[in-house]
Design a protein around this motif. Structure first.
Motif, PDB file in Angstrom:
ATOM      1  N   UNK A  10       0.845  -1.182   0.000  1.00 15.54           N
ATOM      2  CA  UNK A  10       0.000   0.000   0.000  1.00 15.54           C
ATOM      3  C   UNK A  10       0.889   1.245   0.000  1.00 15.54           C
ATOM      4  N   UNK A  11       0.638   2.119  -0.975  1.00 17.00           N
ATOM      5  CA  UNK A  11       1.325   3.425  -1.052  1.00 17.00           C
ATOM      6  C   UNK A  11       0.282   4.466  -0.683  1.00 17.00           C
ATOM      7  N   UNK A  12       0.475   5.125   0.491  1.00 19.48           N
ATOM      8  CA  UNK A  12      -0.525   6.054   1.000  1.00 19.48           C
ATOM      9  C   UNK A  12      -0.037   7.485   0.797  1.00 19.48           C
ATOM     10  N   UNK A  13      -0.867   8.337   0.194  1.00 18.79           N
ATOM     11  CA  UNK A  13      -0.608   9.754  -0.017  1.00 18.79           C
ATOM     12  C   UNK A  13      -1.611  10.511   0.857  1.00 18.79           C
ATOM     13  N   UNK A  14      -1.132  11.143   1.926  1.00 24.25           N
ATOM     14  CA  UNK A  14      -1.989  11.811   2.903  1.00 24.25           C
ATOM     15  C   UNK A  14      -1.719  13.310   2.878  1.00 24.25           C
ATOM     16  N   UNK A  45      -5.722  -1.269  -7.144  1.00 26.55           N
ATOM     17  CA  UNK A  45      -6.187   0.026  -7.643  1.00 26.55           C
ATOM     18  C   UNK A  45      -6.139   1.076  -6.557  1.00 26.55           C
ATOM     19  N   UNK A  46      -7.038   2.093  -6.650  1.00 28.42           N
ATOM     20  CA  UNK A  46      -7.081   3.213  -5.709  1.00 28.42           C
ATOM     21  C   UNK A  46      -8.242   3.091  -4.758  1.00 28.42           C
ATOM     22  N   UNK A  47      -8.055   3.622  -3.567  1.00 24.52           N
ATOM     23  CA  UNK A  47      -9.143   3.801  -2.605  1.00 24.52           C
ATOM     24  C   UNK A  47      -8.939   5.163  -1.940  1.00 24.52           C
ATOM     25  N   UNK A  48     -10.033   5.845  -1.557  1.00 26.89           N
ATOM     26  CA  UNK A  48      -9.978   7.236  -1.055  1.00 26.89           C
ATOM     27  C   UNK A  48     -10.728   7.322   0.271  1.00 26.89           C
ATOM     28  N   UNK A  49     -10.127   8.048   1.197  1.00 28.60           N
ATOM     29  CA  UNK A  49     -10.782   8.405   2.459  1.00 28.60           C
ATOM     30  C   UNK A  49     -10.579   9.912   2.668  1.00 28.60           C
ATOM     31  N   UNK A  50     -11.636  10.589   3.079  1.00 26.36           N
ATOM     32  CA  UNK A  50     -11.525  12.050   3.238  1.00 26.36           C
ATOM     33  C   UNK A  50     -12.571  12.553   4.214  1.00 26.36           C
ATOM     34  N   UNK A  51     -12.190  13.588   4.962  1.00 26.18           N
ATOM     35  CA  UNK A  51     -13.096  14.274   5.869  1.00 26.18           C
ATOM     36  C   UNK A  51     -12.941  15.775   5.671  1.00 26.18           C
ATOM     37  N   UNK A  77      -6.860  10.974   2.249  1.00 26.82           N
ATOM     38  CA  UNK A  77      -5.869   9.899   2.113  1.00 26.82           C
ATOM     39  C   UNK A  77      -6.228   9.068   0.887  1.00 26.82           C
ATOM     40  N   UNK A  78      -5.304   8.995  -0.075  1.00 28.52           N
ATOM     41  CA  UNK A  78      -5.477   8.149  -1.256  1.00 28.52           C
ATOM     42  C   UNK A  78      -4.490   6.988  -1.134  1.00 28.52           C
ATOM     43  N   UNK A  79      -5.010   5.740  -1.229  1.00 26.32           N
ATOM     44  CA  UNK A  79      -4.177   4.540  -1.083  1.00 26.32           C
ATOM     45  C   UNK A  79      -4.047   3.851  -2.425  1.00 26.32           C
ATOM     46  N   UNK A  80      -2.793   3.622  -2.842  1.00 24.42           N
ATOM     47  CA  UNK A  80      -2.506   2.871  -4.067  1.00 24.42           C
ATOM     48  C   UNK A  80      -2.139   1.444  -3.653  1.00 24.42           C
TER      49      UNK A  80
END
Length: 604
Positions: free
Chosen positions: A512-516, A571-577, A583-586
Motif C-alpha cells: 500500500x502506497x498512501x498519499x496523505x 487500484x485506488x481507494x480514497x478516504x476524506x473528511x 488519504x489516497x491509497x494505491x
C-alpha cells in the motif's frame, strides 16, 4: 466421399453396420438352430412312423399267419385231404366240403382274394371271388411253388404279385401272396400246400405311413435284399439295395441322416423283412426353405426399420452440432451476438451451453479490452496533459521571471532543473508506461521541488518508503496525479502550513502506497461522486461536471491503469473528511523475491 466424413453419415453407417451385423448374426444362429431342430423333428417323426409301420405289418402278418394256422388245424379239412374215396359221389362230396371249409376261412377276412390248397396228387381246391377253378396247370414249375415246396411248414411270405400266380384269368389284379405246407398234426404227414392271396391295399397304406414327404420311397426287403413290396414310382431311380444298412436285432430300428437322404429302417419280427424309408434331403429342406423365406422377409423389414431408426438417431445427434458449427462460423467472422438454442441429449446441451457462455464471455472481454485500451490512451494523454498543463507552465514561468528579477539564481536553477527532469520523465513512453516505485518517487521529488517553491514555504512533504519495495513495478505517472490533486484541491486553498506524507505499508500480499494531506478534504457528497466517477464503467467528458467530478476523472485514469496492469483486487481507494484532509491509497501486489518487474504486467 466428402459427404461420408460428416458426423451424421458416420453415425448412420455405424448404427446401420451394427444393426445389420447383429441381424445377420442372429439370423444365422436362428437358421442353424431351426435347421437342427427341423432335422431332429423329422428324424423323430420318421423313426416313429417306421416303428408304427413295422408294428402294423407284424399285426397284419400275424393275422394272416393265424388264418393259415386255422386251416392247418382244421381236423375235418385234414381228414378230407387225406381220404381217397372210390365212389365218385363221395369224392364230389369231399371236394365240396373242402371248398366250404376254405370258403368259411375266406369270408372270415375282408382282404382275402383267394385261398388255394394244392394236394400232393395234383388236385387244386380254390375259393375265389371270380373265375374260380381256372388254374395254371404248370404251377409246379413256378418259383413260388418251389419256395413253398422247399419250406418245412413255416409261413412263406411270397410278396406282391401283379396278379394271381395260379389263376390265369386274374392276372391283372395285384395281390399279396403267402402260403405254407399243410401237415397232419397227428403224424406230421404232408397233406398239401396252402396258398392265400390277399388285397395289397392294407400293406400299401401301411407303407404310405412311412412317407414324410412326396419324394419318400418305401421298400420292404426280405433277408436276401429282394423287394417284397415298394411305393416306388415309375421312372424313379432305385437305390442300391445291397448297400442299405441293416438294423441290429437289438435296436430293430435304424436312422441315418448323414448321407444325401434320410434313411430309416425297421425289422419285422413275423417275416424277417426290413422296411426302408428313403427321403431326399431336398424334401426335408422344403420346410427350411419356407422358414428361410419368412426369416428373409423379417430381416429385410428389420433392416428397413433399422435404416429409419439410424436416420432419426443420426439426425437428432447431428442437427444440434450443425447449428453449433454454423454459429461458430459466425463467431469466426466476428459476430458474437448470437446463441444456439437446442433441446437434445444432455451432453450436447452441456456443450451448447458452454459455447453460449464462452461466446458471451468473449464478447464481454472484447468490450472490456476496447474500453481498457481507450482508457489507457486517455490516461496517457491526460497524464501528459497534466504535466504540460498551461496553468502550471504559466505559474512556473512567472515564478522564474520574478526569481530572475530578484536574482535568486540558486533557487532558479533548482526549479529549472526539476522542471527539466519532469519533462524528460513524463515524455518518455517507450517502455509501455511501466516504471518502478523508486523511479516514481524520484519523479515526485522533482515535482515537489517545484510545488514547494511555488507555495512559498507553505508545504511540508515527508516521503517514507521502505527500500525493500523500491523495485516494485507500477504504471508510470501513478503518484504524481494524486499529489497534484492533493495540492490543487486540498493544500492550495488551505490557510497555513500544508503537510503531504507519502509512505508505504504491507498488508497481506498487497503493498500500500498512501498519499496523505491535511488539506480541505471533501464532504460526503463530493467523496461519493469522486468514488462513483473513479469506478464508473463509462468515462464522462472532463469538462461536463463539477471540480469534484473532474478530480474523480483524473483518479479514474490512474485506477484503470492499475486494474489493467495488476487485476481487479488492486487500484485506488480514497478516504476524506472535511477540513481534516484526504488519504489516497494505491494498492499493488508485492513482488516475490527475485521477481522481475515485468512479471506483474497484465496480471489479474
Amino acid at each position: 466421399m466428402r459427404r461420408f466424413r460428416s458426423i451424421r453419415s458416420r453415425l448412420f453407417l455405424l448404427f446401420m453396420g451394427c444393426m445389420t451385423g447383429i441381424l445377420i448374426l442372429m439370423s444365422m444362429l436362428y437358421y442353424n438352430r431351426t435347421l437342427s431342430i427341423i432335422h431332429a423333428k423329422v428324424g423323430d417323426i420318421a423313426e416313429k412312423n417306421i416303428s408304427q409301420t413295422a408294428g402294423l405289418f407284424n399285426l397284419m402278418l400275424q393275422g394272416y399267419n393265424s388264418l393259415s394256422k386255422s386251416l392247418n388245424s382244421n381236423y375235418e379239412l385234414t381228414r378230407l385231404l387225406q381220404e381217397k374215396p372210390d365212389d365218385p359221389a363221395a369224392e364230389i362230396i369231399n371236394e365240396r366240403t373242402i371248398t366250404n371249409i376254405i370258403g368259411a376261412a375266406y369270408y372270415s377276412r375282408d382282404d382275402v382274394l383267394g385261398i388255394h390248397i394244392l394236394s400232393p396228387d395234383g388236385k387244386v381246391y380254390s375259393y375265389e371271388r371270380q373265375f374260380a377253378g381256372v388254374i395254371d396247370n404248370n404251377y409246379a414249375q413256378t418259383e413260388w411253388y418251389k419256395k413253398l415246396e422247399a419250406s418245412s411248414g413255416n409261413m412263406v411270405w411270397l410278396g406282391l404279385y401283379p396278379g394271381s400266380p395260379i389263376n390265369t384269368l386274374q392276372a391283372e389284379k395285384q395281390a399279396f401272396v403267402f402260403g405254407r405246407k399243410l401237415y397232419d398234426l397227428d403224424n406230421h404227414k404232408e397233406i398239401g400246400i396252402l396258398m392265400i392271396e390277399t388285397n395289397p391295399s392294407p400293406m400299401m397304406e401301411a407303407l404310405s405311413n412311412v412317407s414324410i414327404s412326396p419324394g419318400t420311397q418305401v421298400y420292404i426287403l426280405d433277408e436276401a435284399k429282394k423287394i417284397i413290396a415298394s411305393s416306388e414310382r415309375k421312372g424313379a431311380k432305385r437305390p442300391e439295395l445291397d448297400r442299405l444298412p441293416q438294423p441290429s436285432p437289438e435296436d430293430n430300428i435304424f436312422v441315418d441322416g448323414t448321407s444325401k437322404e434320410l434313411i430309416v429302417a425297421a425289422n419285422t419280427t413275423m417275416a424277417g423283412w426290413t422296411i426302408y424309408g428313403l427321403t431326399p434331403k431336398r424334401d426335408i429342406q422344403a420346410e427350411v426353405y419356407r422358414t428361410t423365406k419368412v426369416l428373409v422377409v423379417v430381416v429385410l423389414a428389420l433392416i428397413i426399420l433399422s435404416t429409419v431408426l439410424a436416420s432419426i438417431v443420426s439426425r437428432n445427434i447431428a442437427s444440434p452440432l450443425k447449428l453449433l458449427i454454423r454459429e461458430m462460423k459466425k463467431v469466426e467472422m466476428g459476430n458474437f451476438s448470437g446463441s444456439v438454442n437446442v433441446d437434445s441429449f444432455d451432453e450436447i446441451n452441456s456443450l451448447v451451453s458452454s459455447f453460449n457462455r464462452m461466446v458471451h464471455r468473449m464478447d464481454e472481454l472484447i468490450e472490456t479490452i476496447k474500453i481498457s485500451t481507450v482508457s489507457e490512451k486517455n490516461a496517457q494523454l491526460q497524464a501528459l496533459q497534466a504535466q504540460v498543463n498551461p496553468h502550471f507552465l504559466y505559474n512556473t514561468l512567472d515564478m522564474i521571471y520574478w526569481m530572475l528579477d530578484e536574482q535568486e539564481n540558486e533557487r532558479l536553477s533548482r526549479v529549472v532543473l526539476s522542471l527539466s527532469q519532469m519533462f524528460r520523465y513524463s515524455s518518455n513512453w517507450e517502455e509501455a508506461a511501466r516504471t518502478t516505485l523508486g523511479r516514481e518517487l524520484e519523479q515526485i521529488g522533482h515535482y515537489l521541488t517545484i510545488i514547494e517553491t511555488r507555495l512559498g514555504g507553505r508545504l511540508q512533504t515527508n516521503i517514507d518508503a521502505n527500500a525493500a519495495w523500491l523495485d516494485a513495478p507500477l504504471p508510470k505517472m501513478t503518484i504524481q496525479p494524486i499529489i497534484e490533486n492533493a495540492v490543487k484541491y486540498g493544500l492550495e486553498p488551505k490557510e497555513g502550513m500544508g503537510v503531504l506524507n507519502v509512505r508505504t505499508e504491507k498488508e497481506g500480499n498487497k503493498l500500500l502506497i498512501k498519499i496523505e494531506d491535511n488539506g480541505m478534504g471533501m464532504d460526503a457528497g463530493t467523496l461519493e461522486r469522486v468514488k462513483e466517477t473513479m469506478h464508473a464503467k463509462h468515462q464522462r467528458p472532463p469538462d461536463a461536471d463539477s471540480p469534484g467530478r473532474r478530480r474523480g476523472i483524473g483518479l479514474r485514469n490512474v485506477h484503470d491503469r492499475l486494474v489493467m496492469m495488476f487485476g481487479g483486487p488492486y487500484g485506488l481507494s480514497i478516504e476524506s473528511k472535511p477540513l481534516q484532509g484526504t488519504t489516497v491509497t494505491v494498492a499493488i501486489p508485492i513482488p516475490a523475491e527475485g521477481e522481475d518487474e515485468d512479471e506483474h504486467i497484465g496480471g489479474g
